[in-house]
Scaffold this active site. Structure first.
Site, PDB file in Angstrom:
ATOM      1  N   GLY A  57       0.837  -1.197   0.000  1.00 18.14           N
ATOM      2  CA  GLY A  57       0.000   0.000   0.000  1.00 18.14           C
ATOM      3  C   GLY A  57       0.871   1.245   0.000  1.00 18.14           C
ATOM      4  O   GLY A  57       1.969   1.257   0.564  1.00 18.14           O
ATOM      5  N   ALA A  61      -0.190   6.022   5.063  1.00 19.13           N
ATOM      6  CA  ALA A  61       0.543   5.121   5.957  1.00 19.13           C
ATOM      7  C   ALA A  61       1.680   4.434   5.201  1.00 19.13           C
ATOM      8  O   ALA A  61       2.832   4.469   5.640  1.00 19.13           O
ATOM      9  CB  ALA A  61      -0.410   4.097   6.567  1.00 19.13           C
ATOM     10  N   GLY A  62       1.356   3.833   4.061  1.00 21.49           N
ATOM     11  CA  GLY A  62       2.362   3.088   3.304  1.00 21.49           C
ATOM     12  C   GLY A  62       3.435   3.982   2.714  1.00 21.49           C
ATOM     13  O   GLY A  62       4.619   3.637   2.708  1.00 21.49           O
ATOM     14  N   ARG A 347     -19.282  12.864  13.728  1.00 17.30           N
ATOM     15  CA  ARG A 347     -19.917  12.310  12.528  1.00 17.30           C
ATOM     16  C   ARG A 347     -21.059  11.347  12.834  1.00 17.30           C
ATOM     17  O   ARG A 347     -22.103  11.395  12.190  1.00 17.30           O
ATOM     18  CB  ARG A 347     -18.855  11.585  11.708  1.00 17.30           C
ATOM     19  CG  ARG A 347     -17.881  12.564  11.153  1.00 17.30           C
ATOM     20  CD  ARG A 347     -16.749  11.913  10.442  1.00 17.30           C
ATOM     21  NE  ARG A 347     -15.968  12.960   9.799  1.00 17.30           N
ATOM     22  CZ  ARG A 347     -14.877  12.755   9.101  1.00 17.30           C
ATOM     23  NH1 ARG A 347     -14.412  11.536   8.961  1.00 17.30           N
ATOM     24  NH2 ARG A 347     -14.242  13.757   8.547  1.00 17.30           N
ATOM     25  N   HIS A 418     -17.947   5.856   4.948  1.00 18.93           N
ATOM     26  CA  HIS A 418     -16.794   6.686   4.635  1.00 18.93           C
ATOM     27  C   HIS A 418     -15.474   6.078   5.089  1.00 18.93           C
ATOM     28  O   HIS A 418     -14.453   6.206   4.421  1.00 18.93           O
ATOM     29  CB  HIS A 418     -17.002   8.034   5.318  1.00 18.93           C
ATOM     30  CG  HIS A 418     -15.866   8.969   5.169  1.00 18.93           C
ATOM     31  ND1 HIS A 418     -15.366   9.311   3.937  1.00 18.93           N
ATOM     32  CD2 HIS A 418     -15.127   9.640   6.071  1.00 18.93           C
ATOM     33  CE1 HIS A 418     -14.365  10.165   4.110  1.00 18.93           C
ATOM     34  NE2 HIS A 418     -14.192  10.361   5.387  1.00 18.93           N
ATOM     35  N   GLU A 442      -5.525   2.999   8.157  1.00 19.21           N
ATOM     36  CA  GLU A 442      -6.908   2.547   8.272  1.00 19.21           C
ATOM     37  C   GLU A 442      -7.004   1.023   8.353  1.00 19.21           C
ATOM     38  O   GLU A 442      -7.978   0.479   8.870  1.00 19.21           O
ATOM     39  CB  GLU A 442      -7.738   3.062   7.085  1.00 19.21           C
ATOM     40  CG  GLU A 442      -9.241   2.843   7.250  1.00 19.21           C
ATOM     41  CD  GLU A 442     -10.080   3.390   6.093  1.00 19.21           C
ATOM     42  OE1 GLU A 442      -9.528   4.090   5.234  1.00 19.21           O
ATOM     43  OE2 GLU A 442     -11.291   3.116   6.071  1.00 19.21           O
ATOM     44  N   ARG A 452     -14.364   7.748  14.518  1.00 22.32           N
ATOM     45  CA  ARG A 452     -13.197   8.592  14.281  1.00 22.32           C
ATOM     46  C   ARG A 452     -13.616  10.049  14.134  1.00 22.32           C
ATOM     47  O   ARG A 452     -14.628  10.341  13.504  1.00 22.32           O
ATOM     48  CB  ARG A 452     -12.467   8.146  13.018  1.00 22.32           C
ATOM     49  CG  ARG A 452     -11.293   9.018  12.659  1.00 22.32           C
ATOM     50  CD  ARG A 452     -10.520   8.497  11.464  1.00 22.32           C
ATOM     51  NE  ARG A 452     -11.285   8.535  10.223  1.00 22.32           N
ATOM     52  CZ  ARG A 452     -11.538   9.637   9.530  1.00 22.32           C
ATOM     53  NH1 ARG A 452     -11.130  10.816   9.968  1.00 22.32           N
ATOM     54  NH2 ARG A 452     -12.222   9.577   8.402  1.00 22.32           N
ATOM     55  N   LEU A 458      -5.902  11.235   8.505  1.00 25.52           N
ATOM     56  CA  LEU A 458      -4.617  11.636   7.931  1.00 25.52           C
ATOM     57  C   LEU A 458      -3.564  11.643   9.032  1.00 25.52           C
ATOM     58  O   LEU A 458      -2.438  11.197   8.850  1.00 25.52           O
ATOM     59  CB  LEU A 458      -4.741  13.026   7.296  1.00 25.52           C
ATOM     60  CG  LEU A 458      -5.840  13.181   6.242  1.00 25.52           C
ATOM     61  CD1 LEU A 458      -5.772  14.560   5.602  1.00 25.52           C
ATOM     62  CD2 LEU A 458      -5.709  12.125   5.166  1.00 25.52           C
TER      63      LEU A 458
END
Lengths: 653, 250
Positions: A57, A61-62, A347, A418, A442, A452, A458
């Site tokens: 990925g 992150a990757g 959310r 989402h 994620e 979250r 991010l």
């Protein structure tokens, strides 16, 4: 091992008695990470080059992990399914990234970001992880600015911030409505620098289809070249999985079309525990679906709720155009229900409120599944120019899709899937229960609990990649003597045979249902029965319906083409097979968790005001499921102990 | 169905990089005008699959115009007739009943066709590898507010940094030049203090790489700017040239 008989016909939830250990270090909360780091074993620079590290990925992150590990001197191999690493779905994040910089002098601190995140997650995250996340958040901004990320600035040249849901301070850094893009391009450019130094070997258009476990440790992966169909094998001393989330299990979501669960699910099938799979976040402000051919949903950034006001007509019978409805006949229901946070509630709270007013029949349009997000009063107050500076590109995007201008008419929005808080289980080191398999971003479950906060995805992706993995991976390598492995090992041979056989069997079915039809069918079941509001009954139904879809998939799939070249239908079919299995586990997890928390809303468990009602006595645990071939998954529990925070009922009123 | 149109499609089909391709003709009936162009192709692919015909390969991912994955040419224009719009964001309401649409891949020597409408844009990565970064290791950054950047400079840098790397600029250029793509990155970093230190080496190396990858020279047609879905300006190309000259002339 004890067996608990549940009410489901022929469904047993088997629970493992021994509790999982998240390995949070001891000591005071604010010392944990620095003390832990100082006690870690190190790999000396000359030895780092002897280690091969696979990163799967190339999102935030990757990308950040690849660049950082390569800078340290490890040999990194990075794999992505896209034609270039710059296209990973992190790129679509709009609103911003949180950091406890307190540049606005409004009382922010690491402690406050920590508390907001724990509370936002409805007390279902691990304290030590969340504190570390808040702690390194400030370094992320420094790192990104140094890379040349063009964050928004004030006239004096300093960085500026905006507010996001679930916080009463302004701590969100942003680059117009394209923050994810700019942060990803920052990580990507750092990665490209290491590619040019030959410290990273880049593998694009390759999809991970299996994890290779040798002597109990993750030692390699098997991938399919998406352009040629070739199955390839790669060995490593550790595998760092950064393959993103599985929101596409719902078919319609804000995820990119290529976002999928396959890499993570194949690790799960090799023994990695899947944690809290039922925690899926529904984002309140997305453009409503227009019809049956809708292929994905588009998010409208949460930042819009800084200035946009959410409303519906007070009366369900009011069919007037928005501009003809006077103030008195409008119900600004978020401001009414949650006066303290107003339109900026978290959310999950916002999404459910929207669902509630639509269920009462006040929703807009033919479907009744939409509410207004109105910038009229903000434009009166600040002027159209100001609003356009802040949200111009989002307004343009809205107009492109719907054909209506938000400058003239209020936006229409409705919640959509989402992000998933659930993911592979990891300990404090971000390592799964399979030694040598690390999971970041994620794809892991670690930091957001049951919900979250906006602008925290991010933050977490980059925290894991830039500031956690370089330490914890070194510690793992220094503490373990790893024998050399060969790609001719039996484990590789068996895996390759299986991967090839699976693709062949998909192509051999020759039925009549297309991948798209079956995926829509799964998505409808997930949304209706495992969606925004769940009940024991709806979940029991899902647990009956999903296996039926699975049977239909394996007996009636219509798949055209071959395995020896680019075949998107085959890619999608292979991913859908995994989504179906994952969907079933999500329903089981939601069935097991007889409480409401964060995004997981069981209708049976709510306060008199319709807020989620937790059951801390019974469910203050992470559910981590173990895959058992041809049998029910086994539930492992990691107890969540709150030493530093008091668990309270969330209150955004 | 309320608002629908009928279309005739002429789509380039090519099995692999090495095989030859040709146009195939398809009729589409009752296409709802509210769907996107790619959703229209999704419907076509469903129909093809059900008729036992291999569906058309095309790339897409985010379907919200930011990842740069999608892109092909519609009636001679990269990303189709709507300005500042990627094909994934192009909606059928911009077409008329009875239209014939010719759909082809981005064509340029450095972009090899993989299959049908999918091309390989890996050479863009190589251009970035030649210097499209600030050489800083993780953990070395000074406090973010210690680097002051004027609001306007930050905005201009952002305008350049907004490139999504889709390749429409190359596909539209008569010379298949990658000048807009390359200059957008050079310009983004040129306008920020962080990018100054390596600027001379960067511009030379990136321009050399662009040539080496087989992209043509820029001769100011400005087709690239016209089709760019993110509105990247050819001012960036001027910036790149100025910077290149400065890096050579002492």
């Amino acid at each position: 091992m004890s067996i608990i008989k549940a009410a489901l016909p022929e469904k047993e939830i088997v629970t493992h008695v021994k509790k999982l250990d998240g390995k949070s270090p001891g000591g005071e909360l604010h010392d944990k990470w620095s003390k832990y780091k100082s006690e870690m074993k190190l790999v000396n620079p000359a030895n780092k080059r002897k280690y091969n590290i696979i990163v799967v990925g190339s999102g935030l992150a990757g990308g950040s992990a690849s660049a950082t590990l390569a800078e340290l001197g490890y040999n990194v191999k990075t794999f992505c399914v896209q034609d270039t690493p710059r296209r990973a779905h992190s790129i679509a994040a709009q609103g911003g990234i949180n950091a406890a910089k307190n540049y606005q002098n409004d009382g922010d601190s690491v402690q406050r970001l920590f508390i907001d995140t724990i509370k936002g997650g409805d007390y279902r995250a691990r304290e030590a992880n969340v504190y570390r996340l808040a702690e390194v958040s400030t370094n992320i901004i420094d790192q990104c600015v140094a890379q040349g990320v063009p964050f928004a600035r004030d006239y004096g040249g300093l960085l500026t911030n905006r507010s996001f849901g679930g916080a009463q301070v302004s701590r969100t850094f942003y680059a117009r409505g394209q923050t994810g893009q700019q942060l990803l391009l920052g990580a990507y450019s750092s990665m490209m620098r290491q590619v040019s130094k030959k410290q990273i070997e880049l593998f694009t258009n390759k999809e991970m289809l299996d994890l290779i476990v040798i002597d109990g440790k993750a030692r390699g992966i098997v991938v399919r070249d998406l352009k040629t169909g070739d199955i390839e094998k790669h060995t490593a001393e550790a595998v760092v999985l950064c393959s993103g989330g599985y929101g596409n299990v719902f078919f319609l979501s804000t995820n990119g079309k290529n976002s999928n669960a396959t890499a993570a699910w194949r690790c799960h099938k090799k023994g990695a525990l899947m944690a809290n799979p039922c925690f899926a976040q529904i984002h309140p402000t997305c453009i409503p679906a227009s019809g049956e051919y809708q292929s994905k949903l588009t998010l409208m950034s949460e930042s819009l709720r800084n200035d946009g006001r959410v409303w519906v007509p007070k009366s369900a019978d009011d069919k007037r155009a928005s501009e003809d409805i006077p103030e008195n006949d409008r119900d600004y229901f978020l401001e009414r229900m949650y006066p303290a946070y107003g339109n900026l509630v978290p959310r999950d709270v916002g999404s459910r409120a929207i669902k509630r007013v639509c269920d009462e029949g006040k929703g807009l349009g033919a479907t009744g599944r939409a509410v207004y997000l109105d910038f009229g009063s903000a434009m009166d107050r600040l002027g159209e120019k100001n609003i356009s500076d802040k949200y111009g590109n989002l307004f343009d995007m809205y107009e492109t899709i719907t054909g209506e201008s938000p400058y003239k008419k209020p936006m229409r929005i409705y919640p959509a899937i989402h992000y998933v808080m659930g993911g592979l289980w990891v300990d404090y080191d971000c390592m799964s229960n399979i030694p040598g398999l690390f999971v970041l971003g994620e794809a892991n479950f670690s930091d957001h609990g049951a919900n979250r906060l906006g602008a925290s995805a991010l933050m977490q992706g980059l925290a894991d990649g830039y500031f956690v993995i370089p330490y914890t991976l070194g510690n793992y390598l220094a503490n373990n003597s790893l024998d050399a492995v060969s790609d001719t090992a039996d484990e590789f041979k068996e895996s390759i045979d299986e991967v090839k056989k699976r693709n062949e069997s998909l192509l051999k079915i020759k039925g009549s249902s297309t991948v798209l039809e079956l995926h829509r069918e799964l998505g409808a079941v997930m949304w209706d029965f495992v969606g925004m509001a769940r009940t024991k009954d709806s979940l029991a139904q899902a647990l009956e319906k999903i296996p039926q879809i699975k049977d239909k998939f394996w007996s009636d799939l219509n798949l055209i083409g071959n395995d020896d070249n680019l075949n998107k239908s085959l890619e999608n079919a292979s991913r859908l097979a995994d989504f179906i299995e994952l969907g079933e586990l999500m329903a089981l997890d939601a069935y097991d968790r007889e409480e409401s928390c964060g995004a997981h809303f069981r209708e049976e468990y709510q306060t008199s005001e319709g807020e989620p009602l937790r059951n801390d006595e019974k469910y203050a645990y992470v559910s981590a499921w173990e895959y058992i071939p041809d049998s029910s998954s086994i539930l492992h529990k990691e107890d969540l102990n709150y030493e530093f925070v008091e668990m309270t009922q969330r209150n955004y009123k | 169905m309320a608002n629908t149109i009928n279309l005739k499609l002429q789509v380039w089909r090519q099995e692999s990089a090495d095989s030859s391709g040709d146009f195939h003709y398809y009729s589409m009936e009752d296409v709802p005008v509210d769907i996107s162009f790619l959703e229209m192709l999704d419907i076509l692919n469903e129909n093809l699959t059900k008729s036992g015909i291999v569906p058309i390969s095309f790339d897409s991912d985010c379907r919200e115009g930011i990842c740069g994955t999608c892109g092909f040419v519609i009636n001679g224009i990269a990303h189709g007739p709507q300005s500042r719009t990627t094909v994934c964001q192009l909606h059928m309401r911009h077409f008329n009943d009875g239209d014939t649409l010719v759909i082809e891949p981005f064509r340029a020597t450095p972009f090899k066709i993989v299959k049908d409408l999918v091309v390989d844009r890996g050479s863009f990565d190589k251009i970035i590898q030649a210097g499209g970064y600030v050489s800083i290791n993780t953990g070395n950054g000074p406090d973010a507010n210690s680097i002051l950047i004027g609001k306007e400079d930050a905005e201009e840098a952002f305008d350049s940094a907004a490139c999504i790397g889709c390749g429409a600029c190359v596909a539209s250029c008569p010379n298949a030049s990658a000048a807009l793509f390359t200059s957008a990155k050079i310009s983004h970093l040129l306008q920020l203090p962080q990018g100054q230190i390596e600027q001379k080496a960067r511009v030379k190396s990136m321009v050399d790489k662009m040539d080496e990858e087989g992209f043509g020279a820029c001769s100011n047609h400005a087709e690239c700017e016209a089709v760019c879905p993110k509105g990247i300006s050819i001012k960036n190309i001027a910036n790149m040239r100025r910077s290149l000259i400065k890096s050579i002339v002492k």
